[in-house]
Design an enzyme around this catalytic site. Structure first.
Site, PDB file in Angstrom:
ATOM      1  N   GLY A 150       5.547 -11.672  -8.612  1.00  0.00           N
ATOM      2  CA  GLY A 150       5.318 -10.263  -8.848  1.00  0.00           C
ATOM      3  C   GLY A 150       5.087  -9.524  -7.541  1.00  0.00           C
ATOM      4  CB  CYS A 151       5.449  -5.962  -6.674  1.00  0.00           C
ATOM      5  SG  CYS A 151       4.718  -5.206  -8.149  1.00  0.00           S
ATOM      6  CE1 TYR A 152      -0.305  -3.133  -6.862  1.00  0.00           C
ATOM      7  CE2 TYR A 152       0.203  -3.587  -9.158  1.00  0.00           C
ATOM      8  CZ  TYR A 152      -0.110  -2.676  -8.163  1.00  0.00           C
ATOM      9  OH  TYR A 152      -0.223  -1.349  -8.450  1.00  0.00           O
ATOM     10  CB  ALA A 155       1.285  -7.045  -1.530  1.00  0.00           C
TER      11      ALA A 155
END
Length: 347
Positions: A150-152, A155
């Site tokens: 996932g994106c979060y 990061a």
């Protein structure tokens, strides 16, 4: 691998599907041979995304109309909860990169708890590799099914995993304050994504209940060697794309913020897409927009023993489609940067 790679994109009418088309179009080894979008079946991709019009691409079809005999790689950009049975039914010669959350959580019970229904392909889940490329490159290279992070979680994990692996942090006191552009919510029409609901403001959402929390904790726990829980709060920003994660950590005894910076700089020195900025330099989403790069910054906190680690990515590229292509390159033995050398769009 010699010759063109024949690619199918399932869910090509969404934001991540459009990004896959945009980047694969310039990938020297890629040939898009099928794209699906059930509600748009029979239409050209230019009818959905005018910026992609005029390209020599196949029309959109339903998943049932895809001829899998000539497909080498499938990118699944379908909604969460719809991908498990689809992938389980694909021919075994097709390599798969799944951009949904359906295969990210290794424990089916954890998946059922957070997603509200039992996992529909438990045996295939055992085969799937979690594809945070810089951390799991060898496993990705040997995989047939890769769960794109996932994106979060991308990061958050890229800066934290090396620090936990090297025992530089007190791992039970990690706070992740993350902010995302609206494209992270997908393209489906929702009241919360309307212009008037988003512009000129910022708000937290899914507080203490976001589904990316167990995904983040899964990766951090593996790095630490024991269970790790984090405080994770996402926020919606009035911008189309980008994620900035502000991560607050308590360092292990005797460790300094400079030590964290040195460790990250060393760990990612040879990574083509991870840029650790000079000490006490803050990354900005505008400096990674449209690219597959992640920028990481480290600051000492004014509170003794604490530090602040910042990371910035484009949620649609390194947080989704770019990382998916990076994983495909690794799976096929292609140069990892192939098709992904675009620099950020600025301003």
């Amino acid at each position: 691998m010699s010759g063109k790679v024949n690619i199918a994109i399932l869910g090509a009418s969404g934001y991540t599907g459009a990004e896959l088309v945009r980047m694969l179009w310039t990938h020297p080894q890629a040939r898009i041979v099928a794209m699906t979008a059930d509600r748009r079946a029979g239409q050209p991709i230019g009818a959905v995304f005018p910026q992609l019009g005029g390209l020599d691409l196949p029309d959109l079809v339903t998943i049932n109309d895809v001829d899998w005999s000539g497909v080498d790689v499938c990118f699944c950009a379908l909604p969460h909860g719809t991908t498990q049975e689809v992938i389980a039914g694909l021919p075994t010669h097709v390599k798969v990169v799944d951009l949904s959350a359906d295969f990210r959580l290794a424990d089916p019970e954890t998946y059922a708890q957070w997603y509200g229904h039992p996992h529909q392909a438990v045996e295939l889940q055992k085969e799937a590799v979690y594809g945070l490329t810089e951390i799991a490159r060898e496993q990705v290279a040997a995989a047939r099914v890769v769960a794109n992070p996932g994106c979060y979680p991308t990061a958050a994990q890229l800066p934290l995993i090396p620090l936990l692996d090297q025992k530089l942090l007190q791992d039970q006191d990690i706070i992740i304050d993350a902010k995302s552009g609206v494209s992270g919510a997908g393209r489906a029409a929702r009241e919360g994504s309307l212009f008037c609901e988003v512009t000129e403001g910022i708000h937290a959402y899914s507080v203490a209940s976001h589904r990316h929390a167990p995904e983040i904790e899964q990766g951090l726990s593996l790095a630490a060697g024991h269970p790790v829980m984090v405080n994770f709060t996402p926020h919606l920003m009035p911008m189309s794309r980008g994620i900035l994660a502000s991560i607050y950590v308590r360092m292990a005894e005797g460790v300094t913020a400079e030590d964290l910076h040195t460790a990250l700089t060393s760990r990612y020195a040879d990574e083509p897409f991870v840029r650790v900025l000079p000490f006490k330099t803050a990354p900005q989403t505008r400096h990674v927009r449209g690219s597959n790069f992640v920028q990481i910054g480290v600051f000492p906190d004014r509170v003794p023993g604490r530090a602040i680690v910042l990371s910035a990515i484009d949620n649609l590229v390194k947080g989704a489609s770019g990382q998916a292509i990076q994983n495909m390159n690794v799976m096929l033995g292609l140069p990892e940067t192939m098709g992904l050398q675009n620099l950020a769009l600025f301003p």
